[in-house]
Write a protein that holds these residues in place. Structure first.
Motif, PDB file in Angstrom:
ATOM      1  N   ARG A 245     -25.284 -53.256  23.566  1.00  0.00           N
ATOM      2  CA  ARG A 245     -24.519 -52.631  22.479  1.00  0.00           C
ATOM      3  C   ARG A 245     -25.452 -51.995  21.456  1.00  0.00           C
ATOM      4  N   GLU A 246     -26.573 -52.676  21.167  1.00  0.00           N
ATOM      5  CA  GLU A 246     -27.537 -52.113  20.222  1.00  0.00           C
ATOM      6  C   GLU A 246     -28.150 -50.822  20.767  1.00  0.00           C
ATOM      7  N   ILE A 247     -28.418 -50.814  22.068  1.00  0.00           N
ATOM      8  CA  ILE A 247     -28.983 -49.607  22.677  1.00  0.00           C
ATOM      9  C   ILE A 247     -27.992 -48.439  22.581  1.00  0.00           C
ATOM     10  N   TRP A 248     -26.726 -48.703  22.928  1.00  0.00           N
ATOM     11  CA  TRP A 248     -25.723 -47.642  22.867  1.00  0.00           C
ATOM     12  C   TRP A 248     -25.503 -47.175  21.431  1.00  0.00           C
ATOM     13  N   LEU A 249     -25.550 -48.114  20.483  1.00  0.00           N
ATOM     14  CA  LEU A 249     -25.388 -47.735  19.085  1.00  0.00           C
ATOM     15  C   LEU A 249     -26.559 -46.869  18.631  1.00  0.00           C
ATOM     16  N   THR A 250     -27.777 -47.239  19.047  1.00  0.00           N
ATOM     17  CA  THR A 250     -28.964 -46.450  18.699  1.00  0.00           C
ATOM     18  C   THR A 250     -28.871 -45.052  19.304  1.00  0.00           C
ATOM     19  N   LEU A 251     -28.454 -44.982  20.564  1.00  0.00           N
ATOM     20  CA  LEU A 251     -28.313 -43.672  21.216  1.00  0.00           C
ATOM     21  C   LEU A 251     -27.236 -42.829  20.538  1.00  0.00           C
ATOM     22  N   ALA A 252     -26.168 -43.477  20.107  1.00  0.00           N
ATOM     23  CA  ALA A 252     -25.093 -42.743  19.446  1.00  0.00           C
ATOM     24  C   ALA A 252     -25.575 -42.145  18.128  1.00  0.00           C
ATOM     25  N   PHE A 253     -26.307 -42.959  17.330  1.00  0.00           N
ATOM     26  CA  PHE A 253     -26.827 -42.444  16.062  1.00  0.00           C
ATOM     27  C   PHE A 253     -27.854 -41.335  16.306  1.00  0.00           C
ATOM     28  N   ALA A 254     -28.680 -41.521  17.371  1.00  0.00           N
ATOM     29  CA  ALA A 254     -29.665 -40.485  17.675  1.00  0.00           C
ATOM     30  C   ALA A 254     -28.962 -39.172  18.049  1.00  0.00           C
ATOM     31  N   ALA A 255     -27.911 -39.290  18.868  1.00  0.00           N
ATOM     32  CA  ALA A 255     -27.166 -38.084  19.271  1.00  0.00           C
ATOM     33  C   ALA A 255     -26.506 -37.432  18.060  1.00  0.00           C
ATOM     34  N   LEU A 256     -25.950 -38.274  17.157  1.00  0.00           N
ATOM     35  CA  LEU A 256     -25.325 -37.737  15.956  1.00  0.00           C
ATOM     36  C   LEU A 256     -26.361 -37.026  15.088  1.00  0.00           C
TER      37      LEU A 256
END
Length: 267
Positions: A245-256
């Protein structure tokens, strides 16, 4: 199998059928480890070690009826020592010993180190004492070895309890599954240890009674190890889920962030 064989080969024919039944159980277990080695052997580099251990176990199952009690006990003990060594090697290869969280670390310690070692001390005492009871005699060397095993059991048992209690202290959520079983295991091992001391003091017990009493302690140890393994698997799976979940959250913020930069750059 070692304890039953020692009692049978030492003169108690009632253990013969039990040895045959236990042989079938071991052969089924060997097939289970074959399947596990096929899945994980390359990753943990166990193929060669397991092939050698498997061959020695299969050979021992065939040879046991024709061995002397002393040879049977020694060969069984060597195979068990090799098995415990392989458990440790898999533990090392899995990197579980490097676990930074105390709950999972102490559960791992129970499964890989404390549990197998204490179980083996009790199992050696069971096998040795069963043979002594079946033959109705004991050499000074056998009595001395049984006394040493009794001391090792008394020394090791609190360490197992401490590891489980530390895991529960760090993670109180483990208490419902482990607290009651830990107390039951302590009592069962203490009762088994009492029987070992009685026989090492030259007390007369029949082989079946002694074997059954010590077996209850060993079975309790196996059960607490299985429960610890279940709880450890749950802890690790939850931790993996958290990291994912932390990885997906990090990727989401990076994409944003990239999207915001792209929008700014466009305007």
């Amino acid at each position: 199998h070692r304890g039953m064989a020692n009692a049978w080969l030492s003169g108690d024919p009632s253990f013969k059928e039990k040895v045959t039944a236990k042989t079938a159980e071991i052969e089924a277990d060997l097939r289970k480890v074959d399947a596990a080695d096929a899945r994980f052997g390359a990753e943990f580099q166990t193929h060669d070690e397991w092939a050698s251990l498997r061959a020695s176990c299969k050979d021992l199952l065939v040879r046991t009826p024709n061995l002397s009690p002393a040879d049977s006990f020694a060969l069984h003990s060597r195979a068990i020592a090799d098995t415990i060594g392989m458990i440790g090697a898999v533990g090392d290869a899995s990197k579980l010993i490097l676990d930074p969280d105390l709950d999972s670390y102490y559960l791992m310690d129970v499964i890989i180190a404390q549990g197998p070692e204490l179980s083996e001390f009790l199992a050696q005492a069971r096998g040795l004492g069963s043979g002594m009871a079946a033959s109705k005699k004991a050499s000074p060397e056998e009595l001395d070895k049984l006394k040493r095993l009794a001391l090792l059991i008394e020394f090791r048992q609190p360490k197992l309890g401490d590891a489980l209690n530390k895991a529960m202290t760090f993670d109180p959520g483990l208490k419902p599954a482990l607290e009651g079983r830990t107390r039951a295991t302590t009592l069962a091992v203490q009762e088994a240890s009492d029987h070992v001391r009685r026989v090492s003091g030259d007390s007369q017990l029949d082989a079946a009674t002694y074997y059954g009493a010590v077996t209850r302690g060993i079975d309790a140890l196996f059960q607490i190890q299985e429960q610890a393994a279940t709880e450890l698997g749950g802890l690790l799976n939850r931790r993996i889920g958290k990291f994912e979940r932390e990885i997906w959250l990090t990727l989401a913020f990076a994409a944003l962030g990239l999207l915001v930069v792209a929008v700014i750059a466009y305007f």
